[in-house]
Design an enzyme around this catalytic site. Structure first.
Site, PDB file in Angstrom:
ATOM      1  N   HIS A 132       1.850   4.716  -2.743  1.00  0.00           N
ATOM      2  CA  HIS A 132       2.038   6.151  -2.485  1.00  0.00           C
ATOM      3  C   HIS A 132       3.446   6.583  -2.915  1.00  0.00           C
ATOM      4  O   HIS A 132       3.631   7.628  -3.536  1.00  0.00           O
ATOM      5  CB  HIS A 132       1.869   6.458  -0.994  1.00  0.00           C
ATOM      6  CG  HIS A 132       0.462   6.388  -0.489  1.00  0.00           C
ATOM      7  ND1 HIS A 132      -0.555   7.100  -1.064  1.00  0.00           N
ATOM      8  CD2 HIS A 132      -0.093   5.711   0.558  1.00  0.00           C
ATOM      9  CE1 HIS A 132      -1.688   6.867  -0.389  1.00  0.00           C
ATOM     10  NE2 HIS A 132      -1.433   6.020   0.592  1.00  0.00           N
ATOM     11  N   HIS A 182       0.836  -1.207   0.000  1.00  0.00           N
ATOM     12  CA  HIS A 182       0.000   0.000   0.000  1.00  0.00           C
ATOM     13  C   HIS A 182       0.870   1.257   0.000  1.00  0.00           C
ATOM     14  O   HIS A 182       0.721   2.134  -0.859  1.00  0.00           O
ATOM     15  CB  HIS A 182      -0.912  -0.022   1.231  1.00  0.00           C
ATOM     16  CG  HIS A 182      -1.838   1.148   1.315  1.00  0.00           C
ATOM     17  ND1 HIS A 182      -3.118   1.117   0.805  1.00  0.00           N
ATOM     18  CD2 HIS A 182      -1.669   2.389   1.836  1.00  0.00           C
ATOM     19  CE1 HIS A 182      -3.691   2.298   1.017  1.00  0.00           C
ATOM     20  NE2 HIS A 182      -2.833   3.083   1.650  1.00  0.00           N
ATOM     21  N   GLU A 183       1.795   1.349   0.949  1.00  0.00           N
ATOM     22  CA  GLU A 183       2.635   2.546   1.048  1.00  0.00           C
ATOM     23  C   GLU A 183       3.555   2.666  -0.175  1.00  0.00           C
ATOM     24  O   GLU A 183       3.905   3.772  -0.600  1.00  0.00           O
ATOM     25  CB  GLU A 183       3.451   2.548   2.345  1.00  0.00           C
ATOM     26  CG  GLU A 183       2.636   2.475   3.640  1.00  0.00           C
ATOM     27  CD  GLU A 183       1.557   3.549   3.789  1.00  0.00           C
ATOM     28  OE1 GLU A 183       1.701   4.620   3.165  1.00  0.00           O
ATOM     29  OE2 GLU A 183       0.560   3.292   4.494  1.00  0.00           O
ATOM     30  N   GLU A 194      -4.503   8.015  -2.976  1.00  0.00           N
ATOM     31  CA  GLU A 194      -5.029   6.753  -2.454  1.00  0.00           C
ATOM     32  C   GLU A 194      -5.316   5.776  -3.597  1.00  0.00           C
ATOM     33  O   GLU A 194      -5.182   4.566  -3.440  1.00  0.00           O
ATOM     34  CB  GLU A 194      -6.287   7.026  -1.625  1.00  0.00           C
ATOM     35  CG  GLU A 194      -6.697   5.896  -0.706  1.00  0.00           C
ATOM     36  CD  GLU A 194      -5.695   5.586   0.406  1.00  0.00           C
ATOM     37  OE1 GLU A 194      -4.765   6.398   0.668  1.00  0.00           O
ATOM     38  OE2 GLU A 194      -5.836   4.505   1.014  1.00  0.00           O
TER      39      GLU A 194
END
Lengths: 494, 494
Positions: free
Chosen positions: B268, B264-265, B294
């Site tokens: 980003h 997930h990160e 997101e």
């Protein structure tokens, strides 16, 4: 009220200093390799911003008006120190400060890449740029302050320090050491012939060394709620007083270098943590300067940390954490080992001042223009041979390329190390005079009285007086090399 | 030239942003516990400084004059985005910004201390203060922007997003999920009855999980020369584009939560690392906003990371690093496990939007004054019961006290999470339309084409258009929940 405006002004500068300090620490401990260019750019811009705000013309007006206002004695001292700091900062125009930041950061980056291979030819042009910039800076400072150029540079690091006082002290110390070193080495050789050094087990996991280090830090008074210990290539003590960032580096085949490094940085950290909190944002509430700072680190590392009395307390902790089973007779010869070497940061307390005095002499010549960068390897070598009997001519990496100071634009800083050693010995002697129990207390791991003296006489004084004045008020006399010389004779003489 | 002045202006702001970003990351990963007060003070002061510089009256003049200068198309876009950003920032006076920073940092600190014991009574007054401050802020923004108060708040996070478009989309999605969730849970129960979940070995050392995580980060395109992975209580992606600071947290009895968090990160981080470097200091060169951000993290975590095709590539790496010996049939039921729960951050992709829509509805009521903080526990509970069939009335810690957003003064931010999920599904569908090989490529660990599309259509666009415009240009249509709904049906339907 102008004083109130200055208070807000100091708070704004404090925030920028906080940022620059944490960014600097972060660069050494956490930054991604590719992040350097943007970081250099951001720090240069913030430094320029700091400088522009600090040197704004309004500040002079506010200072002048505040002088006419009704102020408490502490406020008057704060105002005086702010004025001193303001004058020091207005020596240099903002664009020079930004240029210096960029030039020195790039030169430092070049130094980092050229040093591992000792590539003097690649590095020398960058150093020439820095030296030429430093000559400009020294001239600008000298003009405004009415000081000699080198004194004007030292004034930033240690207000009140002058070559007129320091050179005779260093001359006396150098003369002593050049004679004392061979004698001390001979005495050591004799002792080691009778009882050879006990070999280290050579298996010291980083985590255990860190646990030992933190226990020692806490024991000597470091507040772990306002600080931490991490790892970097070059140990330092950074951060801010409310969050002191100590770093060290570990070898797993040896533990004393990391432990002594931790004690050293703890000395810096104790000073920072115990500065007067209410004055934290004013210049008068900050650490006085580099030589008093170094006196605090060397006090913990040398006066306490290499004192045989300390090891009565410390040895059992080493045994517990590192599963060694040593006696004092095994350990102390390691703690007090002296040897000739090329590297300043690896030097012991006997040889260290010779490394510093060499730099003190050379940097004055570089600034005066009586020595040029291209002549530096030979000049360095000649002085190394004369004082330590070692040649560095074929090894620039471990000669004039060994330190970060010159590539990063720090000139006039080196003497602070040895001034700190002298002051630490002088402070220890002052404590021992009024507290004959000090060694017994330390042997029991009780650092309360020794720290009380330091809090009252050094830490709480912050920058409320000049460097020589703080030393004089604390110890009752001017800088006197006799204490350090006596200390070396007692610890390393026959 | 005014444009050149604006360029220097953006560079100065960029340095302050750099500092604030690294200080924020440092606070979460390295700060000593007692350093919080000074850090809050420093960051508040720097934010005020940023705001004063950003909103200086000269900037408006420079913008107006620059509009008359001869500019390249990219410069015109940059100027337009700077003006938009300037107007957004001049909604609020500097003293309000400093007050908000202090109020929200203190409220956040109070939240951190009250949350572990679920002490709603201790926390509620601080939240009341924040809500009242946010009503002020929304009113000020609405006035200047000519938007409804809640739209004016969202405008900071996602320029162009409006409740008029979002509410119908969320209404459709909520209606679908309230029906779909029981059906998907029943289908899952049936599958698990036939083949129960294989238990985890439960012994996953942090160092091995980290090595696996870093290998995955690199595989999907993260540049370790411009970023790093460390540990914090709450995983996040901070730092700056040249040095992206990702964090995660590990459990040693389980590895999927950390691994999915890292993916997930990484999403980003990829966005930040691939923004156009030449425009880094201008608003137009920064990430567009929270929902597109997101969409990038959820793209990597959900569209790639939970895609069965991906696990053809990833499963052998898990085996290598964690010494597991799993089959796809063992693993996928873990990766696709869904369940009802109280906690948003622990939610799966089916239930997550219900948590977000609840907050979207409640925060609009709090801001409008149709709901007060003291009524929040009941209102929260009622909505949880209606959409997820769970009560939180006796458990405020895991009810309205679970998120940092409101205590830290972020209102209008929550919808971004679900908008991101919808956009990620829409982007995936757009890629699959033009590249039917995408799943085969991912199964082989080849992320080049999928990243090329994202670089061309999302990353390189930075903030050169509004959020809805970027989505429309990339996918050929407005926000359409059908893709996400179809995605859930395909992955979790019977």
């Amino acid at each position: 009220m102008s004083y109130a405006k200055l208070d807000a002004h100091c708070r704004a500068l404090g925030a920028l200093e906080h940022a620059l300090s944490i960014l600097g620490t972060d660069e050494a401990t956490n930054m991604a390799p590719g992040g350097g260019e943007e970081r250099a750019e951001a720090m240069a811009t913030l430094s320029g911003m700091y400088h522009r705000q600090a040197t704004d013309g309004h500040v002079r007006d506010w200072i002048e008006t505040a002088k006419t206002e009704v102020l408490e004695p502490q406020q008057k001292i704060a105002l005086g120190e702010l004025e001193r700091s303001y004058i020091n900062m207005t020596c240099l125009p903002s664009d020079f400060v930004e240029r210096k930041m960029r030039t020195s950061m790039r030169s430092e980056q070049l130094w980092r890449s050229a040093r591992p291979n000792g590539d003097w030819q690649a590095f020398a042009p960058a150093l020439e740029g820095v030296v030429s910039m430093m000559r400009e800076e020294a001239a600008m400072r000298a003009e405004v302050l009415g000081l000699a150029p080198y004194d004007a540079l030292m004034e930033q690091f240690d207000p009140g320090n002058r070559t007129a006082q320091i050179t005779p002290v260093f001359t006396e110390l150098k003369a002593f050491l050049v004679d004392f070193l061979p004698a001390a080495l001979a005495a050591q050789e004799e002792r080691l012939a009778k009882r050879p050094l006990k070999a280290l087990s050579g298996d010291y996991p980083v985590e255990r060394q860190k646990a030992l280090g933190i226990e020692m830090m806490k024991a000597v008074g470091f507040d772990m709620n306002h600080g931490s210990l991490s790892i970097s290539d070059h140990p330092f003590c950074g951060g801010v007083p409310s969050d002191v960032r100590m770093t060290t580096r570990y070898r797993t085949d040896e533990f004393l270098s990391a432990l002594m490094g931790i004690l050293h940085e703890t000395g810096h950290g104790l000073y920072e943590q115990n500065l007067p909190k209410d004055w934290a944002h004013w210049p008068s509430g900050k650490a006085r300067g580099m030589s008093i700072h170094e006196s605090q680190s060397l006090f913990v590392e040398k006066q306490i940390g290499r004192n045989p009395a300390f090891w009565n307390f410390a040895l059992p902790l080493v045994d517990t954490h590192l599963q060694e089973n040593w006696t004092m007779e095994d350990l102390l010869p390691h703690v007090h080992l002296i040897k000739r070497g090329k590297i300043r940061v690896d030097a012991d307390e006997v040889t260290y001042p010779l490394h510093v005095i060499l730099r003190y002499e050379i940097e004055q010549e570089l600034l005066a223009g009586t020595l040029e960068v291209k002549e530096l390897p030979e000049a360095w070598d000649a002085k190394m041979q004369a004082s330590l009997g070692i040649s560095t001519l074929d090894d620039p990496k471990n000669g004039p390329m060994q330190d970060v100071h010159w590539p990063s634009g720090s000139f006039g800083y080196f003497p602070s190390y040895t001034l700190g050693a002298l002051m630490a010995a002088q402070q220890w002697a002052a404590i021992a005079r009024i507290n004959p129990e000090v060694e017994r207390q330390i042997a029991e791991g009780d650092f309360s009285q020794v720290n009380e003296w330091r809090r009252d006489n050094i830490w709480s004084k912050a920058s409320t007086a000049s460097t020589p004045d703080i030393l004089r008020q604390a110890t009752g006399e001017d800088l006197n090399p006799a204490y350090f010389i006596a200390h070396l004779q007692a610890r390393y003489g026959q």
